[in-house]
Design an enzyme around this catalytic site. Structure first.
Site, PDB file in Angstrom:
ATOM      1  CB  SER A 115     -24.105  16.438  46.283  1.00 40.04           C
ATOM      2  OG  SER A 115     -23.846  16.401  44.950  1.00 40.04           O
ATOM      3  CD  GLN A 133     -16.139  14.192  48.090  1.00 43.29           C
ATOM      4  OE1 GLN A 133     -17.283  14.452  47.722  1.00 43.29           O
ATOM      5  NE2 GLN A 133     -15.884  13.474  49.155  1.00 43.29           N
ATOM      6  CB  CYS A 160     -21.129   9.116  46.360  1.00 42.99           C
ATOM      7  SG  CYS A 160     -22.770   9.616  45.806  1.00 42.99           S
ATOM      8  CE  LYS A 210     -17.609  11.120  53.786  1.00 43.89           C
ATOM      9  NZ  LYS A 210     -18.649  11.888  53.125  1.00 43.89           N
ATOM     10  N   GLY A 239     -20.453  10.797  60.580  1.00 43.75           N
ATOM     11  CA  GLY A 239     -21.650  10.008  60.850  1.00 43.75           C
ATOM     12  C   GLY A 239     -22.394  10.525  62.067  1.00 43.75           C
TER      13      GLY A 239
END
Ligand SMILES: Cc1cc2nc3c(=O)[nH]c(=O)nc-3n(C[C@H](O)[C@H](O)[C@H](O)COP(=O)(O)O)c2cc1C
Length: 321
Positions: free
Chosen positions: A19, A71, A101, A140, A202
């Site tokens: 974002s 997305q 998110c 996701k 990650g």
């Protein structure tokens, strides 16, 4: 080579949806160093359904910005359907649904990682998306909401059951946000439970950590997020490292300056000069990370014109070490 539905991806290294960051200029810079698939920023389905101008611009792409994933974020099936209708007027290859998110303003509205707490709703929304997207759908997720409710395998199987073509998993819980340890073993369990490709996320911050993420999880690919901020070379370096190469492909200060200028030019072409320069300010700081250039970084945060920013990049090239 990884395939998501009918989309072939030449490299297992994926540029993350981020974002406020993963715009067209950022994607193009990272593609030039070898990322195999790139995503747009997360796009709110409500804003898309309302055809917000700023949101529509996030769907802007180009012929060489491929393969491209879009997305979306949402929690209401009708709004999502409408958003998909509008998105269908744009060109992209994969539609990804965000159930990861952690932001409070997102989860408080029943979206993003909140959906990890509502597996049935999550699955219903994904079914609607698969039926209406017109392109392969991915999702996701995170490992779970918190450490007492780890449910990534259940969520992943639910996604696969409704026809999702690939899954991205950030190996942290919503409660962890972006810190704390990545649960490689949970990502591995998810990978072992699915037939569709699974791509791990990650702490993919260095070539070594990307390889560890791939090796420890057995996943088909890895998502690079924070590791690409001001460092698109991570794609080139990791690509070499994964091939067993030992050569260092780190950029020297000339290559850094050249890339910064290219990024700035792309920004100005995409947003116009004023906004393009403002958007570039944060990237100046990231590109210059690790360099002794504190005063230059401060000046870059106040730069207002393309010429001024180009001058600062030149100063960075000649004065930093
Ligand atoms: C500034 C920022 C913005 C992000 N925005 C999104 C987003 O819009 N959608 C998404 O799925 N993940 C988003 N993420 C999460 C990343 O895609 C990635 O999963 C996460 O940062 C873990 O990877 P890393 O530890 O290698 O950075 C964002 C991360 C950062 C740092």
């Amino acid at each position: 080579m990884v395939s998501i539905g009918n989309v072939s991806i030449a490299s297992p290294l994926v540029l993350a949806p981020m974002s406020g960051i993963s715009d067209l200029p950022f994607r193009m810079i990272n593609r030039s160093f070898g990322c195999g698939l790139a995503f747009t920023e997360m796009i709110s389905s409500s804003s898309l359904a309302h055809k917000s101008k700023r949101t529509l611009r996030m769907l802007s792409s180009g012929m060489d910005d491929r393969p491209l994933g879009v997305q979306i974020l949402g929690g209401d099936p009708d709004i999502i359907k409408r958003a998909l209708e509008i998105a269908s007027e744009y060109s992209f290859d994969i539609l990804d649904f965000n159930a990861a998110c952690p932001a409070s303003k997102v989860v408080s509205k029943g979206k993003g990682a909140w959906l990890l707490r509502e597996p049935v709703k999550f699955q219903k929304l994904l079914k609607v998306i698969v039926e209406n997207a017109g392109v392969p759908v991915t999702v996701k997720i995170r490992s779970g909401w918190d450490e007492t409710s780890i449910n990534a395998v259940e969520m992943a199987l639910r996604a696969q059951d409704v026809g999702v073509s690939g899954l991205f998993i950030h190996g942290r819980t919503r409660s962890q946000g972006y810190s704390g340890r990545v649960a490689y073993h949970i990502i591995k369990k998810v990978k072992e439970s699915l037939r569709i490709p699974v791509i791990a996320s990650g702490d993919a911050l260095t070539p070594y950590l990307v390889k560890k993420l791939l090796d420890d999880s057995g996943c088909n690919g890895a998502v690079i997020a924070r590791g690409a901020l001001g460092n698109p070379w991570i794609f080139r370096e990791t690509g070499e490292y994964l091939k067993g190469g030992t050569a260092s492909f780190s950029p020297d200060v000339y290559e850094i300056a050249r890339t910064m200028k290219e990024h700035l030019n792309l920004n100005v072409a995409f947003y116009g000069e004023k906004s393009g320069v403002i958007q570039f300010r944060k990237f100046f700081g990231w590109y210059a990370r690790g360099m002794t250039a504190k005063a230059l970084k401060v000046r870059a945060f106040n730069a207002g014109t393309g010429e001024e920013m180009l001058g600062l990049i030149d100063e960075l090239r000649t004065t930093s070490y």
